[in-house]
Design a protein around this motif. Structure first.
Motif, PDB file in Angstrom:
ATOM      1  N   THR A 129       0.839  -1.194   0.000  1.00 27.08           N
ATOM      2  CA  THR A 129       0.000   0.000   0.000  1.00 27.08           C
ATOM      3  C   THR A 129       0.876   1.247   0.000  1.00 27.08           C
ATOM      4  O   THR A 129       1.776   1.394   0.825  1.00 27.08           O
ATOM      5  CB  THR A 129      -0.930   0.005   1.221  1.00 27.08           C
ATOM      6  OG1 THR A 129      -1.769  -1.149   1.146  1.00 27.08           O
ATOM      7  CG2 THR A 129      -1.796   1.252   1.235  1.00 27.08           C
ATOM      8  N   HIS A 130       0.624   2.117  -0.957  1.00 25.71           N
ATOM      9  CA  HIS A 130       1.288   3.415  -1.047  1.00 25.71           C
ATOM     10  C   HIS A 130       0.196   4.484  -0.997  1.00 25.71           C
ATOM     11  O   HIS A 130      -0.977   4.180  -0.807  1.00 25.71           O
ATOM     12  CB  HIS A 130       2.051   3.541  -2.374  1.00 25.71           C
ATOM     13  CG  HIS A 130       3.141   2.532  -2.562  1.00 25.71           C
ATOM     14  ND1 HIS A 130       4.399   2.681  -2.037  1.00 25.71           N
ATOM     15  CD2 HIS A 130       3.157   1.349  -3.226  1.00 25.71           C
ATOM     16  CE1 HIS A 130       5.148   1.638  -2.371  1.00 25.71           C
ATOM     17  NE2 HIS A 130       4.426   0.807  -3.090  1.00 25.71           N
ATOM     18  N   SER A 131       0.618   5.735  -1.196  1.00 25.32           N
ATOM     19  CA  SER A 131      -0.378   6.758  -1.493  1.00 25.32           C
ATOM     20  C   SER A 131       0.094   7.523  -2.716  1.00 25.32           C
ATOM     21  O   SER A 131       1.247   7.423  -3.133  1.00 25.32           O
ATOM     22  CB  SER A 131      -0.624   7.691  -0.310  1.00 25.32           C
ATOM     23  OG  SER A 131       0.216   8.830  -0.369  1.00 25.32           O
ATOM     24  N   GLY A 171      12.503   2.924   1.656  1.00 26.11           N
ATOM     25  CA  GLY A 171      12.645   4.015   0.696  1.00 26.11           C
ATOM     26  C   GLY A 171      11.450   4.946   0.639  1.00 26.11           C
ATOM     27  O   GLY A 171      11.359   5.794  -0.254  1.00 26.11           O
ATOM     28  N   HIS A 172      10.547   4.801   1.604  1.00 30.74           N
ATOM     29  CA  HIS A 172       9.308   5.593   1.610  1.00 30.74           C
ATOM     30  C   HIS A 172       9.573   7.085   1.418  1.00 30.74           C
ATOM     31  O   HIS A 172       8.889   7.750   0.637  1.00 30.74           O
ATOM     32  CB  HIS A 172       8.554   5.340   2.920  1.00 30.74           C
ATOM     33  CG  HIS A 172       7.515   6.347   3.242  1.00 30.74           C
ATOM     34  ND1 HIS A 172       6.343   6.452   2.525  1.00 30.74           N
ATOM     35  CD2 HIS A 172       7.470   7.322   4.181  1.00 30.74           C
ATOM     36  CE1 HIS A 172       5.629   7.445   3.036  1.00 30.74           C
ATOM     37  NE2 HIS A 172       6.272   7.983   4.027  1.00 30.74           N
ATOM     38  N   HIS A 173      10.569   7.603   2.126  1.00 23.16           N
ATOM     39  CA  HIS A 173      10.791   9.052   2.113  1.00 23.16           C
ATOM     40  C   HIS A 173      11.335   9.541   0.772  1.00 23.16           C
ATOM     41  O   HIS A 173      11.304  10.736   0.496  1.00 23.16           O
ATOM     42  CB  HIS A 173      11.743   9.450   3.246  1.00 23.16           C
ATOM     43  CG  HIS A 173      11.194   9.078   4.594  1.00 23.16           C
ATOM     44  ND1 HIS A 173      10.175   9.773   5.191  1.00 23.16           N
ATOM     45  CD2 HIS A 173      11.486   8.053   5.423  1.00 23.16           C
ATOM     46  CE1 HIS A 173       9.871   9.202   6.350  1.00 23.16           C
ATOM     47  NE2 HIS A 173      10.654   8.158   6.504  1.00 23.16           N
ATOM     48  N   ASP A 174      11.821   8.613  -0.034  1.00 19.77           N
ATOM     49  CA  ASP A 174      12.340   9.012  -1.351  1.00 19.77           C
ATOM     50  C   ASP A 174      11.339   8.746  -2.463  1.00 19.77           C
ATOM     51  O   ASP A 174      11.647   8.922  -3.636  1.00 19.77           O
ATOM     52  CB  ASP A 174      13.635   8.236  -1.656  1.00 19.77           C
ATOM     53  CG  ASP A 174      14.736   8.608  -0.692  1.00 19.77           C
ATOM     54  OD1 ASP A 174      14.812   9.799  -0.328  1.00 19.77           O
ATOM     55  OD2 ASP A 174      15.510   7.710  -0.295  1.00 19.77           O
ATOM     56  N   MET A 175      10.148   8.296  -2.095  1.00 19.14           N
ATOM     57  CA  MET A 175       9.165   7.945  -3.119  1.00 19.14           C
ATOM     58  C   MET A 175       8.449   9.208  -3.564  1.00 19.14           C
ATOM     59  O   MET A 175       7.622   9.748  -2.844  1.00 19.14           O
ATOM     60  CB  MET A 175       8.180   6.917  -2.560  1.00 19.14           C
ATOM     61  CG  MET A 175       7.202   6.411  -3.599  1.00 19.14           C
ATOM     62  SD  MET A 175       6.491   4.856  -3.102  1.00 19.14           S
ATOM     63  CE  MET A 175       5.298   4.644  -4.425  1.00 19.14           C
ATOM     64  N   GLU A 176       8.804   9.677  -4.747  1.00 22.51           N
ATOM     65  CA  GLU A 176       8.234  10.934  -5.202  1.00 22.51           C
ATOM     66  C   GLU A 176       8.181  10.996  -6.719  1.00 22.51           C
ATOM     67  O   GLU A 176       8.794  10.195  -7.420  1.00 22.51           O
ATOM     68  CB  GLU A 176       9.047  12.110  -4.657  1.00 22.51           C
ATOM     69  CG  GLU A 176      10.504  12.037  -5.042  1.00 22.51           C
ATOM     70  CD  GLU A 176      11.352  13.088  -4.334  1.00 22.51           C
ATOM     71  OE1 GLU A 176      10.953  13.540  -3.245  1.00 22.51           O
ATOM     72  OE2 GLU A 176      12.393  13.449  -4.887  1.00 22.51           O
ATOM     73  N   LEU A 223       3.914  12.848  -3.847  1.00 24.57           N
ATOM     74  CA  LEU A 223       4.515  12.210  -2.680  1.00 24.57           C
ATOM     75  C   LEU A 223       3.728  10.981  -2.265  1.00 24.57           C
ATOM     76  O   LEU A 223       2.531  10.870  -2.516  1.00 24.57           O
ATOM     77  CB  LEU A 223       4.518  13.171  -1.493  1.00 24.57           C
ATOM     78  CG  LEU A 223       5.489  14.336  -1.505  1.00 24.57           C
ATOM     79  CD1 LEU A 223       5.271  15.182  -0.259  1.00 24.57           C
ATOM     80  CD2 LEU A 223       6.916  13.841  -1.567  1.00 24.57           C
ATOM     81  N   CYS A 224       4.423  10.086  -1.567  1.00 24.87           N
ATOM     82  CA  CYS A 224       3.783   8.941  -0.926  1.00 24.87           C
ATOM     83  C   CYS A 224       3.610   9.267   0.554  1.00 24.87           C
ATOM     84  O   CYS A 224       4.582   9.540   1.250  1.00 24.87           O
ATOM     85  CB  CYS A 224       4.636   7.692  -1.111  1.00 24.87           C
ATOM     86  SG  CYS A 224       3.921   6.208  -0.388  1.00 24.87           S
ATOM     87  N   ASN A 225       2.373   9.263   1.004  1.00 22.28           N
ATOM     88  CA  ASN A 225       2.071   9.571   2.406  1.00 22.28           C
ATOM     89  C   ASN A 225       1.817   8.328   3.246  1.00 22.28           C
ATOM     90  O   ASN A 225       1.422   8.434   4.399  1.00 22.28           O
ATOM     91  CB  ASN A 225       0.827  10.459   2.499  1.00 22.28           C
ATOM     92  CG  ASN A 225       1.159  11.906   2.204  1.00 22.28           C
ATOM     93  OD1 ASN A 225       2.279  12.348   2.444  1.00 22.28           O
ATOM     94  ND2 ASN A 225       0.198  12.633   1.678  1.00 22.28           N
ATOM     95  N   GLU A 226       1.999   7.177   2.641  1.00 20.06           N
ATOM     96  CA  GLU A 226       1.697   5.928   3.339  1.00 20.06           C
ATOM     97  C   GLU A 226       3.019   5.191   3.548  1.00 20.06           C
ATOM     98  O   GLU A 226       3.705   4.883   2.564  1.00 20.06           O
ATOM     99  CB  GLU A 226       0.747   5.089   2.479  1.00 20.06           C
ATOM    100  CG  GLU A 226       0.012   3.998   3.195  1.00 20.06           C
ATOM    101  CD  GLU A 226      -1.068   4.551   4.123  1.00 20.06           C
ATOM    102  OE1 GLU A 226      -1.282   3.933   5.171  1.00 20.06           O
ATOM    103  OE2 GLU A 226      -1.661   5.600   3.784  1.00 20.06           O
ATOM    104  N   TYR A 227       3.373   4.915   4.804  1.00 21.87           N
ATOM    105  CA  TYR A 227       4.673   4.297   5.043  1.00 21.87           C
ATOM    106  C   TYR A 227       4.762   2.969   4.299  1.00 21.87           C
ATOM    107  O   TYR A 227       3.907   2.095   4.465  1.00 21.87           O
ATOM    108  CB  TYR A 227       4.923   4.078   6.537  1.00 21.87           C
ATOM    109  CG  TYR A 227       6.300   3.513   6.749  1.00 21.87           C
ATOM    110  CD1 TYR A 227       7.421   4.322   6.599  1.00 21.87           C
ATOM    111  CD2 TYR A 227       6.497   2.163   7.025  1.00 21.87           C
ATOM    112  CE1 TYR A 227       8.683   3.818   6.737  1.00 21.87           C
ATOM    113  CE2 TYR A 227       7.759   1.642   7.172  1.00 21.87           C
ATOM    114  CZ  TYR A 227       8.855   2.471   7.032  1.00 21.87           C
ATOM    115  OH  TYR A 227      10.115   1.958   7.152  1.00 21.87           O
ATOM    116  N   CYS A 228       5.807   2.820   3.481  1.00 11.37           N
ATOM    117  CA  CYS A 228       5.875   1.646   2.606  1.00 11.37           C
ATOM    118  C   CYS A 228       7.256   1.011   2.623  1.00 11.37           C
ATOM    119  O   CYS A 228       7.625   0.284   1.701  1.00 11.37           O
ATOM    120  CB  CYS A 228       5.476   2.030   1.184  1.00 11.37           C
ATOM    121  SG  CYS A 228       6.461   3.375   0.486  1.00 11.37           S
ATOM    122  N   GLY A 229       8.047   1.298   3.655  1.00  7.59           N
ATOM    123  CA  GLY A 229       9.343   0.638   3.767  1.00  7.59           C
ATOM    124  C   GLY A 229      10.500   1.614   3.744  1.00  7.59           C
ATOM    125  O   GLY A 229      10.316   2.831   3.840  1.00  7.59           O
TER     126      GLY A 229
HETATM  127 CU1  CUA Z   1       5.243   4.397  -1.084  1.00  6.79          CU
HETATM  128 CU2  CUA Z   1       5.513   5.356   1.094  1.00  6.79          CU
END
Ligand code: CUA
Length: 152
Positions: free
Chosen positions: A98-100, A141-146, A133-139
């Motif tokens: 799950t991402h956002s 690399g979450h903070h770099d998901m853009e 941006l991804c607002n759903e914690y996904c592991g």
């Molecule tokens: Cu994808 Cu956080």
């Protein structure tokens, strides 16, 4: 008796809460839909009619459709360009977890769930640049998901 009245009142409240939650999930502008009459197989996205070929499609007039696949930790495509004064419908699904899909500065902010399609339609009047941006914690690399959305 009074007990019966309270019981009924409690039931009405509970149904009301459920209705509110359901409305929030499928409310105006954002819908979780099955695109092809069934759920999408995250392992077979490459063969999917819409998601096998991601990106922007001009569907007539000022209307555009954008297919996006989220996958740890990127969006495909990671840069989207649409013209100003357009009405853009995003279809977003996930290949893994799950991402956002959140476009900073707009009301686009939706969860992206494997096997489901998040759909939302937005009008872009003015040219501009928006971060995705991804607002759903996904592991890790979450903070770099853009990604990036250009309205030109
Ligand atoms: Cu994808 Cu956080």
């Amino acid at each position: 008796t009074y007990e019966k009245i309270w019981l009924v009142a409690a039931m009405v409240l509970i149904v009301g809460f459920i209705a509110t939650i359901t409305y929030g999930a499928v409310g105006p502008g954002i819908a979780m839909v099955d695109d092809d009459g069934g759920s999408i197989d995250p392992d077979a996205i490459g063969d999917h009619e819409r998601f096998g070929d991601t990106g922007v499609e001009h569907v007539g007039g000022n209307e555009y459709e954008v297919a996006v696949v989220a996958q740890a930790w990127s969006y495909f495509p990671d840069e989207i360009t649409v013209p100003a004064n357009s009405e853009v419908t995003f279809y977003v699904t996930s290949r893994d977890v799950t991402h956002s899909f959140s476009v900073v500065g707009t009301n686009i902010n939706t969860m992206v769930i494997p096997g489901e399609v998040s759909q939302m339609t937005v009008e872009f009047d003015e040219p501009g640049e928006y971060g995705i941006l991804c607002n759903e914690y996904c592991g890790a690399g979450h903070h770099d998901m853009e990604g990036k959305l250009n309205v030109v």
